[in-house]
Structure formats: structure tokens, C-alpha cells
Write a protein that holds these residues in place. Structure first.
Motif, PDB file in Angstrom:
ATOM      1  N   GLN A 164     -30.964  -8.467 -24.698  1.00 21.83           N
ATOM      2  CA  GLN A 164     -32.239  -8.078 -24.091  1.00 21.83           C
ATOM      3  C   GLN A 164     -32.111  -6.750 -23.345  1.00 21.83           C
ATOM      4  N   SER A 170     -33.513 -14.315 -17.832  1.00 21.90           N
ATOM      5  CA  SER A 170     -33.951 -15.686 -18.098  1.00 21.90           C
ATOM      6  C   SER A 170     -33.116 -16.571 -17.203  1.00 21.90           C
ATOM      7  N   ALA A 171     -33.736 -17.478 -16.468  1.00 24.24           N
ATOM      8  CA  ALA A 171     -32.987 -18.366 -15.574  1.00 24.24           C
ATOM      9  C   ALA A 171     -33.743 -19.683 -15.452  1.00 24.24           C
ATOM     10  N   PHE A 176     -37.471 -19.678 -14.001  1.00 23.12           N
ATOM     11  CA  PHE A 176     -37.778 -18.297 -14.378  1.00 23.12           C
ATOM     12  C   PHE A 176     -37.680 -18.208 -15.898  1.00 23.12           C
ATOM     13  N   PHE A 177     -38.830 -18.196 -16.563  1.00 20.99           N
ATOM     14  CA  PHE A 177     -38.875 -18.204 -18.030  1.00 20.99           C
ATOM     15  C   PHE A 177     -38.384 -16.871 -18.575  1.00 20.99           C
ATOM     16  N   SER A 178     -37.758 -16.929 -19.732  1.00 19.69           N
ATOM     17  CA  SER A 178     -37.259 -15.728 -20.413  1.00 19.69           C
ATOM     18  C   SER A 178     -38.370 -14.679 -20.566  1.00 19.69           C
ATOM     19  N   ILE A 179     -38.077 -13.458 -20.111  1.00 16.41           N
ATOM     20  CA  ILE A 179     -39.091 -12.397 -20.182  1.00 16.41           C
ATOM     21  C   ILE A 179     -39.160 -11.850 -21.606  1.00 16.41           C
ATOM     22  N   SER A 180     -40.376 -11.734 -22.093  1.00 21.10           N
ATOM     23  CA  SER A 180     -40.576 -11.288 -23.470  1.00 21.10           C
ATOM     24  C   SER A 180     -40.551  -9.778 -23.589  1.00 21.10           C
ATOM     25  N   ASN A 182     -43.288  -8.294 -24.587  1.00 22.93           N
ATOM     26  CA  ASN A 182     -44.604  -8.119 -25.207  1.00 22.93           C
ATOM     27  C   ASN A 182     -45.636  -8.552 -24.166  1.00 22.93           C
ATOM     28  N   THR A 185     -48.356 -12.121 -23.691  1.00 23.64           N
ATOM     29  CA  THR A 185     -48.058 -13.279 -24.535  1.00 23.64           C
ATOM     30  C   THR A 185     -47.673 -14.491 -23.690  1.00 23.64           C
ATOM     31  N   GLN A 186     -46.974 -14.246 -22.584  1.00 29.73           N
ATOM     32  CA  GLN A 186     -46.472 -15.381 -21.822  1.00 29.73           C
ATOM     33  C   GLN A 186     -47.528 -15.977 -20.892  1.00 29.73           C
TER      34      GLN A 186
ATOM     35  N   SER B  61     -54.350 -17.226 -31.330  1.00 31.18           N
ATOM     36  CA  SER B  61     -53.301 -16.771 -30.422  1.00 31.18           C
ATOM     37  C   SER B  61     -53.104 -17.781 -29.297  1.00 31.18           C
ATOM     38  N   ASP B  92     -48.513 -12.389 -33.330  1.00 34.72           N
ATOM     39  CA  ASP B  92     -47.650 -11.936 -32.233  1.00 34.72           C
ATOM     40  C   ASP B  92     -46.940 -13.130 -31.584  1.00 34.72           C
ATOM     41  N   GLN B  93     -47.681 -14.205 -31.358  1.00 36.01           N
ATOM     42  CA  GLN B  93     -47.068 -15.400 -30.746  1.00 36.01           C
ATOM     43  C   GLN B  93     -46.014 -16.005 -31.683  1.00 36.01           C
ATOM     44  N   SER B  96     -43.153 -12.616 -32.249  1.00 36.27           N
ATOM     45  CA  SER B  96     -42.483 -12.058 -31.070  1.00 36.27           C
ATOM     46  C   SER B  96     -42.065 -13.129 -30.076  1.00 36.27           C
ATOM     47  N   GLU B  97     -42.674 -14.292 -30.155  1.00 34.48           N
ATOM     48  CA  GLU B  97     -42.420 -15.310 -29.140  1.00 34.48           C
ATOM     49  C   GLU B  97     -41.693 -16.524 -29.724  1.00 34.48           C
ATOM     50  N   LEU B 101     -37.600 -16.751 -29.080  1.00 36.22           N
ATOM     51  CA  LEU B 101     -37.354 -17.297 -27.742  1.00 36.22           C
ATOM     52  C   LEU B 101     -35.924 -17.799 -27.582  1.00 36.22           C
ATOM     53  N   ARG B 104     -33.541 -14.594 -27.574  1.00 35.07           N
ATOM     54  CA  ARG B 104     -33.557 -13.687 -26.431  1.00 35.07           C
ATOM     55  C   ARG B 104     -33.100 -14.369 -25.150  1.00 35.07           C
ATOM     56  N   SER B 105     -33.237 -15.708 -25.088  1.00 33.07           N
ATOM     57  CA  SER B 105     -32.763 -16.419 -23.898  1.00 33.07           C
ATOM     58  C   SER B 105     -31.389 -17.030 -24.134  1.00 33.07           C
ATOM     59  N   GLU B 108     -31.368 -20.716 -23.766  1.00 32.74           N
ATOM     60  CA  GLU B 108     -31.878 -21.361 -22.554  1.00 32.74           C
ATOM     61  C   GLU B 108     -33.254 -22.002 -22.798  1.00 32.74           C
ATOM     62  N   PHE B 109     -34.065 -21.330 -23.606  1.00 32.25           N
ATOM     63  CA  PHE B 109     -35.376 -21.859 -23.965  1.00 32.25           C
ATOM     64  C   PHE B 109     -35.503 -21.819 -25.491  1.00 32.25           C
TER      65      PHE B 109
END
Lengths: 409, 337
Positions: A164, A170-171, A176-180, A182, A185-186, B61, B92-93, B96-97, B101, B104-105, B108-109
């Protein structure tokens, strides 16, 4: 009929941020006057609060008005410490970026009260869906700085394995949700997370975060309509720091109506709050979080603040805004305002302030040394390139295994 | 074993999983009270309550966005996009998400979600109700993309998708919801009850994601197809009398490369059939793969029979659709080359 030719409107920055840095157009509410409604109030009964500015600290640093009684002195001192620590951390990481130890950094200077104050209203198990400028959510919980620094440095101890961009933490343990990265979106994911919590009869709440510029994204509006329909336990935060890189908030529609007022079309209660007033942030956050926890649904809060720093280390604000903008910003500096308040009530002093800053600088220097011991983006160790192929899927499918072998692992 | 339609099999998969696992929820436009415009969720709200099967606002979305949030919380959401043609606001969801997920984590998620969407033409749906966007998903790291061709696989694959810890795009060829359509649009509709693959075990079973199946063994040419085109390919082969091996891919990512390669090496010829537009379609990926893995075994160039590179037309639907006549003619040419 004499019809005039049509004219096309392109918004200019708020007069308060023009080349003359004229603040006369900014409306400040009187802290004593802005009411604090009952927790179960209907959205339709507090439409005025989307246009006011909820404040606690007056011009002399006194805590006044109906939103003033939420914090103990210990909470305030720990809030001051969290803000100072966040600022010192940002300063240190900016230096490390300048030293080319990493590629990129984003400070939250001037906005520290929002994340630090908001976090103080949450409980363990609640989940933030942050943007890239809410590091205060972690620092206010005393999340280990070394962990954050290793992420920024993309070194071998970076839990994100160097994948990233710096600051996209991300924690899970810290909510603390993983930051995207974009935008927006979150926001709707936070609503979904909160819906799940409600569906399961849980007691945990979610907090969505967005900047005023990104409220133009469709996911902001999707989030509001889902929050309106299903009434999940989520606080919808809009951090209005006036700038989306070089674009003034008026280009996101901020000149016609406040960002808080966006909630009215969805029947969602909204507050507009002085985001540079730690006491106001804490009080408003507690109000909205309690509403969520008591199953009263979502609240949208516009936090009015000012992005004192550049958008990122890749940005040069001198190209698009006057140098003295932040100095004349009518809501002042959140750290100074809380310091003055605590000093005024005899619970803080210049000497203690200087001492605390020195202690924090020392802590951060120690953490920086430790983090760099595990490498930086440009030297020392980082995660093996083989790890690039992990976590794309829970188990690695054959085509990725083949590509990893092609890379030589 | 009961004989089910695709719709019944898909509904049965959700029913089985909702009964077994209270984390499974389903939602989308018209999904709750009405039971879906294609009836795939009919009765689920009555059986499991409106907190587990519900209607959503018209916001793709938002639908996939809340699914990602619910998945991250720990639920197993099954989101329905009413037509695959409507998925673009959710792209996008998804891309990119949901797809990134976990990565990128660093684990973790994650987003263990299923996004169901009816795809394909043959129903006079024109350019907004006929698309086959599978290649827009197979190009994305982190997604799994599956597409069943019959009720047995539909139920087993959907159960596997719900149990999968990664996001799965579940494409449902709508033309075969009610019968195994072979492309002869001017002939009477054949019901699923006349087809052996409508026989669907009761209760829980899975069709593993990532496994293709040889629908018909043959020696002269390998035809790679999925969804509706498996039936079209079979009709074309029969009508031109060529001993083709027909492989139903079922899962596009992960792709069962071994089954494909074994077959092409055996036959020395390969045809790829899909309904989606040709350029940069999934057939291009398959063709490249065969060139890489089977080049020295090929006796003729790989052939693609696909939808044209135009939007899906209304009145000219059957000129667009790669039906058995077009597939059959291409088969004859391929055998002659």
C-alpha cells in the motif's frame, strides 16, 4: 421579449480564501446560542443545526453553552496529548519523506481535533472506515508508532507487506478499516458494516469518513440513501477542510448549501461542528455515537476545519492559495485552542506543554530509529517479492503460482 | 433426484445455505417481497425473514458496497444485480474494493461476497439486457468468475461460491433459466425436465470452483464454451457430424488449464465459443493460453466464434447471437484447414 444571453457559472473559492485572505464572509455561531437537542430528536426538528456551527470554546478559551459539559479534565489532557503526538508524528514522517526514506506522506495538520476527539467517543469493537487523513484515530488509542512507521516505510515489518501507498494503514484490532484510496467507496461499506451489526443484534457501531470534495462521488449518496432506509448504527462524518488538493469546497457544491445539509434530503439528522474545537468535537461525536448505539440510526456530521498542510508531499499549495490563509482562518488552531482552555482553567501551563512536546519528540525519534532498523523503502530489508503473490486469493490458484515461479520464486 | 430449472436450482442453493448458515443474507432490487424479477429469491423472505432477504434501493454501487461492508463484518452476503448490464455503477466496488481488500490489508480484512447477475442475450433484451461482461471480471486480480450451464452445476457452484472466502462473480445465462437453449430460436422451447443435468441432488453439495468438465468426449476438435454456448456447441457439433470434444469451462477464474490443454493436445484443433464481443473477450485469453501451451500440437489456427464487436441489437438479435449455424460452419472450416 428581451432575453439576455445565458452565462455559465464556475465557482470561485470562498471569499475567505481569496487572494486577499478576507475572512469577513465566514459566519461564526455564538457557542452559547447553539442548542443541544435530545438524543432521540427527529431529523426534521434540527434542520437548523446543519447551518449553525456547534462550538464550545469561546474566543477567550472558556467552555460555554449547551455542548460544554461532556469532557473531564483528564480526557482533555489526553486529547491534547493525542493531538500533539499526531502533529509531531506528521512532522517527523514528512522529514523522512524529504530524506527520501519513503515515497509519499500525508499530514493532517490543523485537523487533529477531529480524529482524536471522535475516537474518544468510540468503544472497543466499533469500526472506523477512514480516509487517508485520520491517523489521529490510531494515535489517540496509542497504537504503536513503530507499526505505523513501518507501513509508511514499506519495510519488512510493514504488516501490509509493502503493498500500500504510505499512510494507507489497516488495523483491525484498533477498529481501523483498511484504507482504500478510492474516494467514497468506503462510506457505503461502513453503512453495510453497520447494517450487519444491526442484523446480528450486536452493539457495535460504525463510523464512515469522507472529505467534502468526495461528497460529490455517487457512493456518498448511495451511503446516505441506504443509511436513511435501513437506519443502521453509523456516524457519517464529512471532514470539510476547505480543499480537495487545489479545488475549493465551492466546486463540490459548498457555496449553495452546507455539506451537513446534504443529509436533509435523506431525512438523516445532521450537525455542523467546529472541527478545530476539541470539546465540540468530543461532545458532538458522543451525541451521534450514542444515537447509533441506542438504535436511533445514523447522524451526519460536517466537521468544519482547515487543511493547514499541503494535500500531500507531492503538492505545492503556494500555487493555488495564499500563504497566510491558515493564519487568518477564523477557527484557529485546535492544539492552541485546547491548550489555552486548559491553561485558563489552571490545568495546564506553558512549562508542561513544552515538556510534553519534548517527551513526544523523544518517543517519536525512538520509534523512528526502531522502525528504520527494519529498513526503508530505499534501503535495508523489505518483504520478499514472492509475497507479492500472497493474499490475492485466500489460497493461491495455479496461475499465480506459475507467475511467481516465472519471477524466480 | 428432483429435476429443477436453473432458477429453482439457484434458489435452492440459497435456501440450503441460508438454512445451514445464519450469516448468509441476500438482497438486491426486487429481491425481497417479490422474489426477484426472474424469481430466483422467491419465498426466501417468507422463510428467513426480511432481515435476511430484502429489497434495496436502485443503486448497484450501494448494493455491492454494503455487501463488502457486511462481508468484512463477517456475514456471507449474496447480492443480486438485476441484469449484468446494470453492474457498471458497482464496478468500482467490485474491482477496487471487493477484489483487493484481502490483498491490500494483507489478510486483515476480506470480502467473502457473491455477486449474482443474469447475463447473455436471446430474450430480445437489446443492448441493456443482453450483455456478457465476463471478461471485465476475469481481467481483475482477486476475483473469481463462474458461469454455470445447467441446474446441477448452478446449485453446486453457487453453494461453493457462498462458502468461498473470496469474492465470486456468479454469472447466470438468463436464456437457459427455464430450458437448455441450443440456439435454434425458431424451434419450440425445451424444458429442463427433458435434460439429465436438471437432476439436482437435494440438500448440500458443491461443484468445485476451478474445475472444467468434458461434456462430450471427441477426437477431432476441442470446443471450449461456457453458459448457453455449451448447448449451442453441442447442437452445432451434432448437426455437422463432427466428433468434437466439448469442454464446459464453468469457472473462468480460476481456470482449469489442465483439462483444456489435455484436450487440445489430444485433438490438435481448438474452437472457442462465447456470446460476448470478440476483441479482448475471454476467448482472446484462451487463445493465447493454447498458443503458449499447445502450439506444437496444433494442426490449425485456434478459431473464435463470438458475438460481434457491436452493442447487442434488438431486431437483429439472431444475427448477433453466435448460433449453431455459425458455429457449425466454422467447425467445418476448421476441420478443412
Amino acid at each position: 421579449m428581451n432575453v439576455q444571453p445565458l452565462t455559465f457559472h464556475v465557482p470561485e473559492p470562498h471569499p475567505c480564501f481569496g487572494s486577499a485572505a478576507d475572512v469577513s464572509g465566514f459566519q461564526l455561531s455564538d457557542a452559547v446560542r447553539v442548542r443541544r437537542p435530545e438524543i432521540d430528536v427527529e431529523a426534521s426538528e434540527i434542520r437548523d443545526l446543519a447551518y449553525e456551527l456547534i462550538r464550545v470554546l469561546d474566543a477567550d478559551g472558556h467552555a460555554v453553552g449547551p455542548w460544554s459539559e461532556a469532557c473531564t479534565v483528564d480526557q482533555l489532557r489526553s486529547g491534547l496529548r493525542a493531538m500533539l503526538k499526531t502533529r509531531a508524528y506528521d512532522a517527523r514522517m514528512t522529514v523522512m519523506q524529504r530524506q527520501r526514506k519513503t515515497s509519499f506522506y500525508m499530514q493532517c495538520t490543523g485537523e487533529e481535533a477531529i480524529a482524536c476527539g471522535f475516537q474518544s467517543a468510540l468503544q472497543a469493537g466499533d469500526m472506523n472506515f477512514p480516509t487517508y487523513r485520520q491517523q489521529g484515530l490510531l494515535i489517540a488509542q496509542d497504537w504503536p508508532l513503530v507499526d505505523l512507521m513501518c507501513q509508511v516505510l514499506s519495510n519488512e515489518k510493514d504488516r501490509m507487506k509493502g503493498r500500500q501507498l504510505p499512510v494507507f494503514y489497516s488495523a483491525r484490532e484498533a477498529g481501523f478499516f483498511s484504507i482504500s484510496g478510492n474516494l467514497a467507496t468506503q462510506y457505503v461499506q461502513a453503512v453495510g458494516w453497520a447494517m450487519a451489526s444491526a442484523m446480528r443484534g450486536d452493539s457495535r457501531v460504525a463510523a464512515a469518513w469522507i472529505g467534502e470534495g468526495a461528497t460529490a462521488e455517487n457512493d456518498f449518496h448511495a451511503a446516505l440513501v441506504f443509511a436513511s432506509v435501513y437506519r443502521p448504527p453509523v456516524v457519517l462524518n464529512v471532514v470539510n477542510n476547505q480543499w480537495a488538493i487545489s479545488t475549493a469546497q465551492s466546486v463540490a457544491g459548498g457555496a449553495q448549501a452546507t455539506f451537513a445539509a446534504r443529509a436533509h434530503g435523506y431525512g438523516i439528522p445532521a450537525l455542523r461542528v467546529d472541527g478545530n474545537d476539541y470539546l465540540a468535537v468530543h461532545a458532538a461525536a458522543c451525541w451521534a455515537v450514542e444515537r447509533a448505539r441506542r438504535n436511533l440510526g445514523s447522524t451526519l456530521i460536517e466537521w468544519v476545519t482547515y487543511r493547514a498542510a499541503p494535500h500531500s508531499t507531492s503538492d505545492d499549495p503556494s500555487k493555488y492559495r495564499p500563504q497566510n490563509d491558515q493564519a487568518v482562518w477564523p477557527l484557529g488552531d485546535p492544539v492552541e485552542r485546547l491548550k489555552d482552555h486548559l491553561t485558563g482553567i489552571g490545568e495546564w501551563s506553558e512549562a508542561r506543554h513544552v515538556q510534553l512536546k519534548a517527551e513526544l519528540d523523544e518517543e517519536i525519534a525512538g520509534a523512528a530509529k526502531e522502525a528504520q532498523g527494519s529498513g526503508t523503502l530505499v534501503e535495508g530489508s523489505k518483504c520478499s517479492p514472492a509475497s507479492m503473490f500472497d493474499d490475492v486469493y485466500k489460497s493461491m490458484p495455479p496461475h499465480l503460482r506459475e507467475q511467481r515461479q516465472e519471477l524466480g520464486f | 433426484m428432483p429435476s429443477l430449472t436453473m432458477i429453482e436450482a439457484i434458489r435452492d442453493a440459497m435456501d440450503v445455505m441460508m438454512a445451514r448458515d445464519d450469516r448468509v443474507v441476500t438482497f438486491g432490487q426486487d429481491v425481497g417481497r417479490f422474489g426477484g424479477v426472474f424469481r430466483c429469491t422467491d419465498g426466501l423472505q417468507g422463510k428467513y425473514g426480511s432481515s435476511r432477504c430484502f429489497d434495496t434501493p436502485i443503486s448497484e454501487s450501494g448494493i455491492v458496497g454494503i455487501a463488502v461492508g457486511m462481508g468484512a463484518y463477517g456475514l456471507r452476503p449474496v447480492a443480486e444485480i438485476q441484469f449484468a448490464d446494470y453492474m457498471y455503477p458497482a464496478y468500482d466496488q467490485i474491482v477496487s474494493e471487493a477484489a483487493r481488500l484481502r490483498y491490500r490489508s494483507a489478510g486483515e480484512f476480506s470480502a467473502p461476497i457473491v455477486v449474482r447477475m443474469p447475463c447473455g442475450g436471446g430474450i430480445f433484451g437489446a443492448q441493456t439486457h443482453s450483455q456478457s461482461p465476463e471478461a471485465l471480471f476475469t481481467h481483475v486480480a482477486g476475483l473469481k468468475t463462474v458461469i454455470p450451464s445447467n441446474p446441477h452445476d448452478a446449485k453446486g457452484l453457487l453453494i461453493a461460491a457462498i462458502e468461498d472466502d473470496d469474492p465470486v462473480v456468479f454469472l447466470e445465462p438468463k436464456r437457459i433459466y427455464n430450458g437448455p437453449f441450443d440456439g435454434h430460436h425458431d424451434r419450440p422451447v425445451v424444458p429442463w425436465s427433458k435434460h439429465e443435468l436438471s437432476e439436482t441432488p437435494q440438500g448440500h453439495y458443491t461443484v468445485p470452483i476451478g474445475e472444467a468438465v468434458v461434456r462430450r468426449e471427441g477426437a477431432e476438435v476441442s470446443i471450449l464454451a461456457y453458459g448457453t454456448m455449451v448447448h449451442v456447441a453441442e447442437a452445432a457439433r451434432r448437426e455437422v457430424g463432427i466428433d468434437a470434444e466439448i469442454i464446459d469451462l464453468r469457472s473462468l477464474i480460476p481456470l482449469d488449464v489442465d483439462t483444456i490443454v489435455q484436450s487440445v493436445i489430444k485433438t490438435g484443433r481448438c474452437m472457442i465459443v462465447h456470446e460476448a464481443t470478440r476483441t479482448s473477450g475471454f476467448g482472446a485469453e484462451l487463445s493465447a493460453l493454447i498458443q503458449e501451451k499447445c502450439f506444437y500440437h496444433l494442426e490449425a489456427p485456434v478459431v473464435r466464434v463470438t458475438g460481434w464487436d457491436t452493442p447487442y441489437p434488438h431486431a437483429q438479435e439472431w444475427d448477433y447471437f453466435p448460433g449453431p449455424d455459425r458455429v457449425g460452419r466454422a467447425l467445418i472450416r476448421l476441420m478443412e484447414s
